[in-house]
Design an enzyme around this catalytic site. Sequence first.
Site, PDB file in Angstrom:
ATOM      1  N   ASP A 176       0.858  -1.183   0.000  1.00 20.70           N
ATOM      2  CA  ASP A 176       0.000   0.000   0.000  1.00 20.70           C
ATOM      3  C   ASP A 176       0.892   1.230   0.000  1.00 20.70           C
ATOM      4  O   ASP A 176       2.114   1.117   0.176  1.00 20.70           O
ATOM      5  CB  ASP A 176      -0.965   0.019   1.189  1.00 20.70           C
ATOM      6  CG  ASP A 176      -2.265   0.743   0.848  1.00 20.70           C
ATOM      7  OD1 ASP A 176      -2.193   1.802   0.176  1.00 20.70           O
ATOM      8  OD2 ASP A 176      -3.343   0.273   1.238  1.00 20.70           O
TER       9      ASP A 176
ATOM     10  N   CYS B 170     -19.681  -6.028  -1.525  1.00 17.65           N
ATOM     11  CA  CYS B 170     -20.248  -6.459  -0.246  1.00 17.65           C
ATOM     12  C   CYS B 170     -21.770  -6.579  -0.362  1.00 17.65           C
ATOM     13  O   CYS B 170     -22.365  -7.530   0.153  1.00 17.65           O
ATOM     14  CB  CYS B 170     -19.858  -5.489   0.862  1.00 17.65           C
ATOM     15  SG  CYS B 170     -20.369  -3.775   0.615  1.00 17.65           S
TER      16      CYS B 170
END
Length: 339
Positions: free
Chosen positions: A42, A158
């Site tokens: 990241d 999701c």
Amino acid sequence: MDKGIMVSGKIRVFINGFGRIGRCAARIILEDECFELVGVNDLYSCEQMAYLLKYDSVYPRLEKSITLTEGCLMIDGHRVALFCEPDPQNMDLGPLDVDVVLQCSGIFLTQKSNLPLIKCGAKRVIVSAPPTDSMPTFIYGVNHSDYADEEIISNSSCSANAIVPLFKIIDRYFGIDTAMMSMYHSYTVYQNILDNKHYSKDIRRTRSATQNIIPLMSSAAEATGYFFPHLKGRLYAKSIRVPIPSTTLYELHMQVNKKTNVEELNQILKQEIKSSYADILDTTDAPGSSEDYVQSPYSAIVNLPFTTVVGDNLLKISAWQDNEYGYAKRLVEMAKHIA
């Protein structure tokens, strides 16, 4: 830099994007002896990566020893390689012997953009979002058995992970004609904490997530429609962002082709969830609120007392989901399936 030591028989996972979903997935992986977390990438400091993995404002503190040494993350003595690389083609994953990359960056949403990860040494990539191209898409518990050794796949969203299994049950028994979905969704890192400028085309995203209920357009209809081609153009979804940090309440309204009643509908839901969706879906009769479903491992928990049938064929199903942890749980299960 030492990139880690291979442990025979374990599924070796690399996480690209160490945000909310990436760190939830890491927590789940670290508690499962089938996996070994071998690397993370990241674009923020290694110190913050270590700190945010251990301490979280939504989930309990991770009771593991977490330190930094020589540019690597040490978790209970196990070495996890750390990268800070914006371009995947610059990461040499070969020495890590990566079985599966969990693509949790939210940026690389096409097969082409994920190919560098394969070329750099990974065997498989799972994207933790709906793709923007024709990438094969799977939801664990719905169509994961159709996986045919594809190198790059999507785990959808999701919301789709919560909605699609429920739609599959209803469509099988009653036939869905049209549907509208409202999601009372916790705020996300892409919203503003205070009123401020925002990159989104939707001007409402400029408003404070902690002080407002903010209705936003949702991609859930398109993501759900992927699994129900006969409903193309017959689905609508809206995400209503509410000022809480975790969980979502789904209100699913479906016009169906066969008459039913609340008692029959709830019985079918309980029966199908117990027989076909154990460990993926659940039901509850409890008078719970959002906080009661934080860190729930289920894709959706149907709130049976709120089931409604109007005029014999207009159905409403309510369900809870921890949209971070529940989704990350399915993501990790899909990694286990394809490795």
